[in-house]
Every structure is written in structure tokens, then in C-alpha cells.
Design an enzyme around this catalytic site. Structure first.
Site, PDB file in Angstrom:
ATOM      1  N   ASN A  57       0.848  -1.197   0.000  1.00 32.07           N
ATOM      2  CA  ASN A  57       0.000   0.000   0.000  1.00 32.07           C
ATOM      3  C   ASN A  57       0.881   1.243   0.000  1.00 32.07           C
ATOM      4  O   ASN A  57       2.103   1.145   0.021  1.00 32.07           O
ATOM      5  CB  ASN A  57      -0.938  -0.022   1.213  1.00 32.07           C
ATOM      6  N   ASP A  61      -3.833  -6.325   4.920  1.00 30.68           N
ATOM      7  CA  ASP A  61      -4.823  -7.199   5.543  1.00 30.68           C
ATOM      8  C   ASP A  61      -4.834  -8.591   4.909  1.00 30.68           C
ATOM      9  O   ASP A  61      -5.219  -9.554   5.543  1.00 30.68           O
ATOM     10  CB  ASP A  61      -6.217  -6.568   5.435  1.00 30.68           C
ATOM     11  N   LYS A  78       8.662 -16.579 -11.647  1.00 31.14           N
ATOM     12  CA  LYS A  78       7.907 -15.405 -12.075  1.00 31.14           C
ATOM     13  C   LYS A  78       6.637 -15.824 -12.833  1.00 31.14           C
ATOM     14  O   LYS A  78       6.712 -16.683 -13.717  1.00 31.14           O
ATOM     15  CB  LYS A  78       8.801 -14.549 -12.970  1.00 31.14           C
ATOM     16  N   PHE A 104      -4.040   2.974  15.207  1.00 32.05           N
ATOM     17  CA  PHE A 104      -4.476   3.965  14.231  1.00 32.05           C
ATOM     18  C   PHE A 104      -5.705   3.440  13.503  1.00 32.05           C
ATOM     19  O   PHE A 104      -5.865   2.236  13.350  1.00 32.05           O
ATOM     20  CB  PHE A 104      -3.360   4.244  13.219  1.00 32.05           C
ATOM     21  N   LYS A 153     -13.118   0.042  16.906  1.00 29.36           N
ATOM     22  CA  LYS A 153     -11.793  -0.588  16.987  1.00 29.36           C
ATOM     23  C   LYS A 153     -11.183  -0.450  18.382  1.00 29.36           C
ATOM     24  O   LYS A 153     -10.540  -1.359  18.884  1.00 29.36           O
ATOM     25  CB  LYS A 153     -10.856   0.074  15.978  1.00 29.36           C
ATOM     26  N   LYS A 159     -10.354  -4.014  19.871  1.00 37.79           N
ATOM     27  CA  LYS A 159      -8.938  -4.413  19.930  1.00 37.79           C
ATOM     28  C   LYS A 159      -8.324  -4.150  21.312  1.00 37.79           C
ATOM     29  O   LYS A 159      -7.116  -4.258  21.483  1.00 37.79           O
ATOM     30  CB  LYS A 159      -8.142  -3.704  18.836  1.00 37.79           C
TER      31      LYS A 159
END
Ligand code: C5P
Length: 393
Positions: free
Chosen positions: A206, A275, A285, A321, A335, A339
Site C-alpha cells: 500500500n 490485511d 515469475k 491507528f 476498533k 482491539k
């Protein structure tokens, strides 16, 4: 907080870099006092430093001071930190030999502040065994030697002997001036993206830059904490004083976090962990098919933060975060609870890879929206909130 910083400039061409050092420190609000040796004044004039620091530049031991005080003693006493840069072989030899025959060497002898010494010279002079012996002798005596960089030297040679760049010198000074608010505390920070390999040349990842996590690790380190930074691949330099652990995949990150989490006082998870990861890693490859699409099968990665939350021990502070493209606060609150976090920083998706961020700091009793600011400043503000939370617990 405003500090007194003494910059000692001896006779090397790299003296020009100190103009920027003085300027940056002054802009940060510190009081900068420049003392130059006779050699130093041959490269940059005292007037240059005087104009930048708005303080008089001292060069001579025997010029009577404006107000009655003994000049070398008052400068030595007032300093919170001294940086001698560039430090010539001659000046280093003088300090190592206990010689105090000019204003700067007298100050170095008299001060109780930490003294940083940044040698800068020709590569052969730097490797001269006498200089090296002097440096290790000074190191043993508690002087902090800043290693010169390697590259093209003003004398035309290539090698070790360059004065580090002004930003690095400033960072070194600021680190020396770190506060003690988090002294004795262990802090773990995760940062950056993770990379999930597909085949030998491709991966899923990301846009995370790691800037927020690195800024938090720096903020904790500069408040005296013992910091471990576990980071996925970024282009950033780890902050000073931080123990740096480099990882690539989410599972590697999880392994390192699990290893160190139990002994931490504060755990801040700023990493943008992927994730999902490909179910299969192809050893060869993946070949381009005949205009056919390619289906990738993905499986979930471990939720590292949730795992740490489950095993959180009494007194440990866990901060996560939340990055969302919709219903930011609502999702962040969920969250926080799910968590088992003590604090969650909800940040807008627009701030992902940039230099600034706009966040809401949420704990079980408060929700505070902070104005948009630079990530470095924001890291300091978040650290203030963390310290407040520690005091409450
Ligand atoms: O649930 P979500 O991924 O949105 O939560 C984000 C928070 O969880 C961040 O603090 C991130 O570092 C952490 N996280 C993690 N492991 C994952 C995914 C996210 O530690 N696999």
C-alpha cells in the site's frame, strides 16, 4: 524549550555548513552562541554568524566582556550543549592534550555540558593514527564523537572526512537535548507498509510512507524513552537513539512485535499492515498469459494489534491507528473497544502518504480533534496526550 547551544567553529572549509546549522537552530527558537578559532574566522566571518544568531560571536579570550563576567566561564556555564564542528585535527589534538590556549579550547575545558565533536578533514589526516588515538581517548573521557561521512572531500580526495549535513548535525544536537519525561519507559512503534510477495519480482502493498510512525518513534526517543521501531520497507532514516528492526511481511512484523511486546510500557501501532496476502507464493515469475485475466487467491493476515490487545498486561498502554474512507470516528470507536486499545488515532485517508495529517485522538473518555499539522509536530502532540494518559492511569 529554548536552550543555549554553543557552536565551536575551527578552521576547516566545512565551516560554511555551520551557517545553516546556526540558522536552523535559531529558527527553532534556541539561543545560539558561536565561538570561533582564529582559523575558523578565515573561512566564514563572525559577522555572518552574528547576523544569523542575533548574538555576538566570540573569538578572543582576552577581549574584555561587555558585562562583567569571565567570558570563557560564562559561555561554558550557560551552554546546554556544545558542538565543535568542523573540528580540525589540530583542535582535537589540543583538547586531547589538555591544552587551553584560546577561547574555544578554554570553554571546552571549562564546560560541564555535553560536548559533541565532529571531525572534518582530509581522509588521510582522518585515518592518521595520532588523530584516531586522540579520538578514542576523548571518547573514553565522555566526549561524543560524530562520525564523519564518506564522499568527495574539498581537497579533491574521495573518502571519510566529510562533515555531516546540517540537518543531521541539528538532529544530533536536538537528540542530545532530549527531555526525560519518558525516561525509563520502553516504547515499541510499528511503521510503514508491509509487502506480501507474489512471486520473485512482485508483491502486494500500500501507499504508506512510514512518516507518521517514524515521527512517533522520534518523539518518544527525544523524550528519553527506550524505543524499538519495527518497520516495513520505507525510504526513511530511522530516528536517532532508536533500535531499528526492519521487516517485510505482516507475518515477519507479527513475529518481531510478539518478541518485544511483553516488556513494553507503551505500544504504538502505526504500520499499515496488509490485511491480505497471496495464498500461494510462486517460486517462478508468473508468466503473462494469452490475454487472459489472472485471479489471485488471498488469505487474511494476522491482526497484529488485536493480538497484542488480547495479551495486554496491567499498566501497558496500547495505541492504534484507524484509517478509513468513511464513517471514520464511528469505526475508530469500534476498533478502540474491539482491539482492547487505550487510545486510537483516527486519521483521514487523504493524509496517508503526505507530510501533514489531521487526526482525532480518541480514548475511552475523550475525543479530541486536532488541527491539521506536520506529522513531526503531530507526533509531539500525540506524545503529550500519551503522557497525560499515563499520568491518569
Ligand atoms: O482494523 P484496522 O486494520 O483498520 O486497524 C488499524 C490498526 O490496526 C493500525 O493501528 C494498524 O497498525 C493495526 N493493524 C495490525 N495488523 C493488521 C492490520 C492492522 O496491527 N493486520
Amino acid at each position: 524549550m529554548r536552550k543555549n547551544i554553543l557552536l565551536g567553529i575551527t578552521g576547516g572549509i566545512a565551516a560554511y555548513k555551520m551557517v545553516e546549522v546556526a540558522s536552523r537552530l535559531t529558527k527553532l527558537g534556541h539561543s545560539v552562541h558561536v565561538v570561533m578559532t582564529e582559523g575558523g574566522t578565515r573561512f566564514v566571518t563572525p559577522l555572518t554568524f552574528q547576523s544569523i544568531t542575533h548574538n555576538s560571536v566570540e573569538t578572543d579570550l582576552f577581549t574584555p566582556p561587555e558585562h562583567y563576567n569571565v567570558k570563557h566561564i560564562s559561555l561554558a556555564d550557560a551552554a546546554d550543549v556544545c558542538l565543535i564542528a568542523p573540528a580540525t585535527a589540530n583542535f582535537i589534538g589540543k583538547i586531547a592534550g589538555g591544552i587551553a590556549d584560546d577561547l574555544l579550547s578554554t570553554i571546552v575545558m571549562a564546560t560541564e555540558a555535553p560536548v559533541l565533536i565532529a571531525p572534518s578533514m582530509n581522509v588521510h589526516m582522518f585515518h592518521n593514527p595520532i588523530l584516531q588515538d586522540n579520538l578514542s581517548y576523548l571518547r573514553d573521557k565522555g566526549y561524543k564523537i560524530i562520525e564523519p561521512g564518506t564522499g568527495v572531500l574539498a581537497c579533491g580526495y574521495q573518502g571519510k572526512g566529510r562533515l555531516p549535513e546540517p540537518v543531521e548535525l541539528v538532529e544530533r544536537i536536538l537528540y542530545e537535548l532530549r527531555s526525560r519525561e519518558l525516561a525509563g519507559k520502553k516504547v515499541l512503534v510499528t511503521a510503514g507498509p508491509t509487502r506480501e510477495p507474489l512471486d520473485p519480482v512482485r508483491y502486494l502493498s500500500n501507499y504508506s510512507s512510514g512518516k507518521m510512525g517514524y515521527a512517533l518513534a522520534r518523539a518518544a526517543s527525544f523524550r528519553g524513552a527506550e524505543v524499538i521501531l519495527i518497520s516495513g520497507p520505507t525510504t526513511l532514516t530511522p530516528p536517532l537513539g532508536v533500535r531499528y528492526i526492519s521487516v517485510k511481511t505482516a507475518r515477519e512484523m507479527e513475529r518481531e512485535v510478539k518478541k518485544y511486546a511483553p516488556e513494553q510500557d507503551i505500544i504504538i501501532m502505526a504500520a499499515a499492515v496488509a490485511d491480505y496476502r497471496p495464498v500461494e507464493f510462486r517460486a517462478q515469475k508468473i508468466k503473462k498469459g494469452d490475454k487472459q485475466g489472472l485471479n489471485l487467491e488471498l488469505m487474511p493476515n494476522p491482526d497484529i494489534l488485536a493480538g497484542v490487545g488480547k495479551n495486554k498486561r496491567e499498566g501497558q498502554l496500547l495505541i492504534g491507528f484507524a484509517l478509513e474512507s468513511e464513517n471514520l470516528i464511528e469505526n475508530a470507536l469500534k476498533k478502540l473497544e474491539k482491539k482492547n486499545l487505550d487510545m486510537i488515532i483516527a486519521n483521514d485517508i487523504s493524509a496517508f502518504a503526505g507530510d501533514e495529517n489531521e487526526v482525532t485522538v480518541i480514548n475511552s473518555t475523550e475525543k479530541e480533534k486536532l488541527p491539521r499539522m506536520e506529522k513531526s509536530e503531530l507526533a509531539d502532540t500525540i506524545m503529550d496526550r500519551v503522557i497525560r494518559l499515563i499520568a491518569k492511569n
